[in-house]
Design an enzyme around this catalytic site. Structure first.
Site, PDB file in Angstrom:
ATOM      1  N   SER A  10      -6.592  -2.862 -11.306  1.00 27.96           N
ATOM      2  CA  SER A  10      -5.706  -1.775 -10.889  1.00 27.96           C
ATOM      3  C   SER A  10      -4.553  -1.754 -11.873  1.00 27.96           C
ATOM      4  O   SER A  10      -3.840  -2.749 -12.021  1.00 27.96           O
ATOM      5  CB  SER A  10      -5.171  -2.038  -9.481  1.00 27.96           C
ATOM      6  OG  SER A  10      -3.964  -1.322  -9.294  1.00 27.96           O
ATOM      7  N   HIS A  35      -9.471   1.031 -11.909  1.00 28.48           N
ATOM      8  CA  HIS A  35      -9.092   1.531 -10.583  1.00 28.48           C
ATOM      9  C   HIS A  35      -7.725   2.191 -10.730  1.00 28.48           C
ATOM     10  O   HIS A  35      -6.738   1.518 -11.070  1.00 28.48           O
ATOM     11  CB  HIS A  35      -9.053   0.341  -9.613  1.00 28.48           C
ATOM     12  CG  HIS A  35      -8.609   0.675  -8.231  1.00 28.48           C
ATOM     13  ND1 HIS A  35      -9.476   1.087  -7.240  1.00 28.48           N
ATOM     14  CD2 HIS A  35      -7.382   0.629  -7.641  1.00 28.48           C
ATOM     15  CE1 HIS A  35      -8.816   1.280  -6.114  1.00 28.48           C
ATOM     16  NE2 HIS A  35      -7.531   1.011  -6.334  1.00 28.48           N
ATOM     17  N   ASP A  37      -4.655   4.212  -9.081  1.00 28.64           N
ATOM     18  CA  ASP A  37      -4.029   4.452  -7.784  1.00 28.64           C
ATOM     19  C   ASP A  37      -3.154   5.696  -7.809  1.00 28.64           C
ATOM     20  O   ASP A  37      -2.091   5.711  -8.436  1.00 28.64           O
ATOM     21  CB  ASP A  37      -3.168   3.237  -7.406  1.00 28.64           C
ATOM     22  CG  ASP A  37      -4.002   2.011  -7.076  1.00 28.64           C
ATOM     23  OD1 ASP A  37      -4.821   2.098  -6.139  1.00 28.64           O
ATOM     24  OD2 ASP A  37      -3.841   0.979  -7.762  1.00 28.64           O
ATOM     25  N   MET A  39      -0.773   8.071  -5.716  1.00 24.97           N
ATOM     26  CA  MET A  39       0.053   8.063  -4.490  1.00 24.97           C
ATOM     27  C   MET A  39       0.971   9.286  -4.507  1.00 24.97           C
ATOM     28  O   MET A  39       1.553   9.607  -5.546  1.00 24.97           O
ATOM     29  CB  MET A  39       0.899   6.796  -4.430  1.00 24.97           C
ATOM     30  CG  MET A  39       0.093   5.512  -4.551  1.00 24.97           C
ATOM     31  SD  MET A  39       1.123   4.076  -4.251  1.00 24.97           S
ATOM     32  CE  MET A  39      -0.004   2.750  -4.679  1.00 24.97           C
ATOM     33  N   HIS A  70      -8.350   6.044  -6.651  1.00 26.14           N
ATOM     34  CA  HIS A  70      -7.996   5.684  -5.278  1.00 26.14           C
ATOM     35  C   HIS A  70      -6.928   6.674  -4.819  1.00 26.14           C
ATOM     36  O   HIS A  70      -5.754   6.539  -5.145  1.00 26.14           O
ATOM     37  CB  HIS A  70      -7.487   4.239  -5.238  1.00 26.14           C
ATOM     38  CG  HIS A  70      -7.118   3.776  -3.867  1.00 26.14           C
ATOM     39  ND1 HIS A  70      -6.507   2.574  -3.630  1.00 26.14           N
ATOM     40  CD2 HIS A  70      -7.291   4.356  -2.636  1.00 26.14           C
ATOM     41  CE1 HIS A  70      -6.315   2.433  -2.325  1.00 26.14           C
ATOM     42  NE2 HIS A  70      -6.764   3.513  -1.707  1.00 26.14           N
ATOM     43  N   MET A  72      -4.524   8.008  -2.556  1.00 25.63           N
ATOM     44  CA  MET A  72      -3.652   7.771  -1.391  1.00 25.63           C
ATOM     45  C   MET A  72      -2.749   8.990  -1.239  1.00 25.63           C
ATOM     46  O   MET A  72      -1.557   8.955  -1.554  1.00 25.63           O
ATOM     47  CB  MET A  72      -2.859   6.476  -1.614  1.00 25.63           C
ATOM     48  CG  MET A  72      -3.735   5.233  -1.495  1.00 25.63           C
ATOM     49  SD  MET A  72      -2.967   3.753  -2.178  1.00 25.63           S
ATOM     50  CE  MET A  72      -3.439   3.897  -3.888  1.00 25.63           C
ATOM     51  N   MET A 141      -9.423  -1.766   2.542  1.00 26.56           N
ATOM     52  CA  MET A 141      -8.100  -2.176   2.051  1.00 26.56           C
ATOM     53  C   MET A 141      -7.720  -3.522   2.647  1.00 26.56           C
ATOM     54  O   MET A 141      -7.844  -3.738   3.851  1.00 26.56           O
ATOM     55  CB  MET A 141      -7.035  -1.138   2.445  1.00 26.56           C
ATOM     56  CG  MET A 141      -7.084   0.168   1.678  1.00 26.56           C
ATOM     57  SD  MET A 141      -6.947  -0.029  -0.109  1.00 26.56           S
ATOM     58  CE  MET A 141      -5.290  -0.705  -0.307  1.00 26.56           C
ATOM     59  N   GLY A 149       0.896  -6.149  -5.538  1.00 28.45           N
ATOM     60  CA  GLY A 149       1.588  -7.427  -5.377  1.00 28.45           C
ATOM     61  C   GLY A 149       1.791  -7.897  -3.952  1.00 28.45           C
ATOM     62  O   GLY A 149       2.599  -8.799  -3.705  1.00 28.45           O
ATOM     63  N   ASP A 175      -9.510  -4.207  -2.003  1.00 29.63           N
ATOM     64  CA  ASP A 175      -8.355  -3.817  -2.804  1.00 29.63           C
ATOM     65  C   ASP A 175      -7.079  -4.284  -2.123  1.00 29.63           C
ATOM     66  O   ASP A 175      -6.787  -3.851  -0.999  1.00 29.63           O
ATOM     67  CB  ASP A 175      -8.360  -2.285  -2.956  1.00 29.63           C
ATOM     68  CG  ASP A 175      -7.196  -1.771  -3.785  1.00 29.63           C
ATOM     69  OD1 ASP A 175      -6.533  -2.580  -4.467  1.00 29.63           O
ATOM     70  OD2 ASP A 175      -6.965  -0.538  -3.757  1.00 29.63           O
ATOM     71  N   GLY A 197      -5.047  -6.218  -9.201  1.00 30.70           N
ATOM     72  CA  GLY A 197      -3.917  -5.690  -9.968  1.00 30.70           C
ATOM     73  C   GLY A 197      -3.099  -6.795 -10.572  1.00 30.70           C
ATOM     74  O   GLY A 197      -3.344  -7.249 -11.697  1.00 30.70           O
ATOM     75  N   SER A 198      -2.127  -7.280  -9.797  1.00 28.38           N
ATOM     76  CA  SER A 198      -1.180  -8.242 -10.369  1.00 28.38           C
ATOM     77  C   SER A 198      -1.852  -9.525 -10.857  1.00 28.38           C
ATOM     78  O   SER A 198      -1.419 -10.082 -11.867  1.00 28.38           O
ATOM     79  CB  SER A 198      -0.065  -8.554  -9.361  1.00 28.38           C
ATOM     80  OG  SER A 198      -0.568  -8.607  -8.062  1.00 28.38           O
TER      81      SER A 198
HETATM   82  O1  LIG Z   1      -4.146   0.523  -3.779  1.00 30.43           O
HETATM   83  C1  LIG Z   1      -3.443  -0.417  -4.022  1.00 30.43           C
HETATM   84  C2  LIG Z   1      -2.129  -0.583  -3.332  1.00 30.43           C
HETATM   85  O2  LIG Z   1      -1.960   0.460  -2.465  1.00 30.43           O
HETATM   86  C3  LIG Z   1      -3.936  -1.439  -4.966  1.00 30.43           C
HETATM   87  O3  LIG Z   1      -4.889  -0.905  -5.860  1.00 30.43           O
HETATM   88  C4  LIG Z   1      -2.955  -2.373  -5.610  1.00 30.43           C
HETATM   89  O4  LIG Z   1      -2.315  -1.765  -6.672  1.00 30.43           O
HETATM   90  C5  LIG Z   1      -3.644  -3.617  -6.084  1.00 30.43           C
HETATM   91  O5  LIG Z   1      -2.718  -4.484  -6.624  1.00 30.43           O
HETATM   92  P1  LIG Z   1      -2.674  -6.050  -6.245  1.00 30.43           P
HETATM   93  O6  LIG Z   1      -2.524  -6.159  -4.751  1.00 30.43           O
HETATM   94  O7  LIG Z   1      -4.004  -6.609  -6.691  1.00 30.43           O
HETATM   95  O8  LIG Z   1      -1.521  -6.560  -6.995  1.00 30.43           O
HETATM   96 FE   LIG Z   2      -5.937   0.869  -4.939  1.00 28.87          FE
END
Ligand SMILES: O=C(CO)[C@@H](O)[C@H](O)COP(=O)(O)O
Ligand SMILES: [Fe+2]
Length: 228
Positions: A10, A35, A37, A39, A70, A72, A141, A149, A175, A197-198
């Site tokens: 992500s 991926h 995101d 929003m 994704h 949102m 989710m 994070g 995710d 992601g992080s």
């Molecule tokens: O959709 C989302 C958050 O809403 C994710 O895709 C996060 O961005 C993933 O990041 P980490 O939790 O892996 O840092």
């Molecule tokens: Fe996501």
């Protein structure tokens, strides 16, 4: 068994001013897909980017990387055609964001994209079941959507296990808070598409993290196939 282990970083937690370069860096480190995101500040309390940015990103990275969007957003119907035109490959919408999932699935397919259907932590997996045979991927989710994070919610794993038992060849994505410390839970439950992601972007060695995540998931898939 039709599904395989795939790792999709992500890019939310990367330097968004250098997104094209960051995406190429992730692909170079062995990512299977990206991926992205989206929003809207309404469905979730955060704001990221829309189809104009995806169009630029597609031009920057070329045709190959698979874009898993994704979405949102509160009105997912609104962005199907613009996202397809911008170069999105898969359109993952939230079941909580629409009153007519069947029609939206049809529109996404007609636009030439694959279909993903996402569940927030508070939504039961039974709500997704009626659509499972019409979609390419279910997204469970493992955090409240909105921010990278956050802490992994292990109590979402029964949803993944149930989906895997009912729909043995469905792509199942997790995710939120997924990384080396939590991947075993996801893999054992039956997830095969892993968003991280992080844990990936923030690592000094993203290649090793991606490789570790894929190995854990691939081993769990192999074990499941031998147990059958
Ligand atoms: O959709 C989302 C958050 O809403 C994710 O895709 C996060 O961005 C993933 O990041 P980490 O939790 O892996 O840092
Ligand atoms: Fe996501």
């Amino acid at each position: 068994m039709a599904y395989s282990a795939k790792i999709g970083p992500s890019i939310l937690s990367s330097d968004l001013a250098c997104l094209g370069r960051e995406c190429m860096r992730m692909m170079g480190c062995g990512a299977d897909y990206l991926h992205l995101d989206v929003m809207d500040g309404h469905f979730v309390p955060n704001l990221t980017f829309g189809h104009p940015m995806v169009e630029c990103l597609r031009k920057s990275v070329g045709q190959d990387p698979f874009f898993d969007m994704h979405m949102m957003v509160s009105r997912p119907e609104q962005w199907v055609k613009p996202m397809a035109a911008a170069g999105a490959n898969q359109y993952t919408f939230h079941i909580e964001s629409t009153t007519n999932p069947g029609n939206l699935i049809k529109e996404i397919r007609e636009s030439g994209m694959k279909v993903g259907l996402a569940l927030k932590p508070g939504t039961t997996v039974e709500e997704l079941a009626p659509w499972a045979n019409q979609i390419d991927m279910a997204l469970v989710m493992t955090v409240e959507p909105g921010f990278g994070g956050q802490k992994f919610m292990e109590d979402m794993m029964p949803k993944v296990s149930w989906l895997r038992s009912q729909f043995p060849s469905l792509d199942i994505e997790v995710d939120g808070g997924v990384g080396p410390d939590t991947i075993h839970k996801c893999a054992e439950a039956g997830a095969n598409m892993i968003v991280s992601g992080s844990a990936v972007i923030g690592s000094d060695d993203p290649r090793s993290v991606i490789s570790l995540l894929r190995t854990v998931v691939a081993e769990a898939i192999q074990k499941r196939s031998l147990d059958r």
